[in-house]
Design an enzyme around this catalytic site. Sequence first.
Site, short mmCIF file in Angstrom:
data_model
loop_
_atom_site.label_atom_id
_atom_site.label_comp_id
_atom_site.label_asym_id
_atom_site.label_seq_id
_atom_site.Cartn_x
_atom_site.Cartn_y
_atom_site.Cartn_z
CG MET E 1 -2.07 -0.85 1.16
SD MET E 1 -2.64 -1.16 2.84
CE MET E 1 -1.14 -1.80 3.58
N PRO E 2 2.04 1.24 -0.50
CG PRO E 2 4.22 0.63 -1.01
CD PRO E 2 2.79 0.17 -1.15
CE1 TYR E 3 -0.11 9.59 -3.14
CE2 TYR E 3 1.37 10.59 -1.54
CZ TYR E 3 0.53 10.70 -2.63
OH TYR E 3 0.34 11.93 -3.22
#
Lengths: 67, 67, 67, 67, 67, 67
Positions: E1-3
Amino acid sequence: MPYVNVRITKEGATPEQKAEVIRRVTQVLVEVLKKNPETTVVVIDEVEADNWGVGGATVTERRRKGI
Amino acid sequence: MPYVNVRITKEGATPEQKAEVIRRVTQVLVEVLKKNPETTVVVIDEVEADNWGVGGATVTERRRKGI
Amino acid sequence: MPYVNVRITKEGATPEQKAEVIRRVTQVLVEVLKKNPETTVVVIDEVEADNWGVGGATVTERRRKGI
Amino acid sequence: MPYVNVRITKEGATPEQKAEVIRRVTQVLVEVLKKNPETTVVVIDEVEADNWGVGGATVTERRRKGI
Amino acid sequence: MPYVNVRITKEGATPEQKAEVIRRVTQVLVEVLKKNPETTVVVIDEVEADNWGVGGATVTERRRKGI
Amino acid sequence: MPYVNVRITKEGATPEQKAEVIRRVTQVLVEVLKKNPETTVVVIDEVEADNWGVGGATVTERRRKGI
């Protein structure tokens, strides 16, 4: 002069892994966009599982439910 | 209603220094852009040396090499 | 190596005013925190009045109501 | 695929409150903008009172003065 | 889920170059941190030269002076 | 004094929808965290499909492939 902010959940990334992310992301900007590495800044934010939500639930809740 | 985010490496800025940065940055927005100080928000993020990269290396690595 | 992000509503700040904000905010970080100006980045984001909210209303709505 | 960043001062929000913020903010984006909740990310940053300024003063200073 | 948020000055990066940056930065997070690519978001912001400052001057001013 | 940044792809959200997002997100912070709405700022960023990536591909590429 690019500025890159990488936000991930905090789950034990080592200093070596973070250094590797910084090294390689910088390289991408140099190779693809011809940016100057010397003025390329990459900042990694590690966020607690209680503070990161996806699908309307925190990562803590998702782990508890085995999602 | 401006919002300002100041991101620096964590290396011992004192509460007084941070208050001074907030006071003076707010003043700049008031004087130059006629912004209302009462609704001007300034947030300082202090980032660990392992998580801040420049020139493709973390600040930790750069210090070790004396850069 | 600080990174500063100044977010304001878009309402006609001139290039000269923006340059002045950048010059003076950089100076604050140099004077208060002894940061190196050469690697201090300041980025200004100008946001449309429809996209900026305060008090639960957009700036567009607030202007219409004379707030 | 929206990304939402909620920044607040750190003052004891519980995991339950943060989960509630994440759940409800996600719901807003689903209901108003028809976004897919499964790919909606909400990240909460809790910032120390010394690092958050408004009206040119840190929250720490404001509390001391009873503002 | 990295941004991941990549901020660069606006100077004609093509859609292909931007797609390449997104593809490769995602790959770095997958390879180094074992992140799931399907939920990795990368957002590129292109900022006008008048709004980006380094060394206390805007990119516009620096180009005029040949820096 | 919370600051919320909502980032979405640009695809025709109306001023009314954006106002609704701002109104309701503010309400969430008031109800759940007892924040003061008057000093709660919500900023919406609308990002071009070429500049938003997920799964290693831009939204433009994903639409072309029918993902």
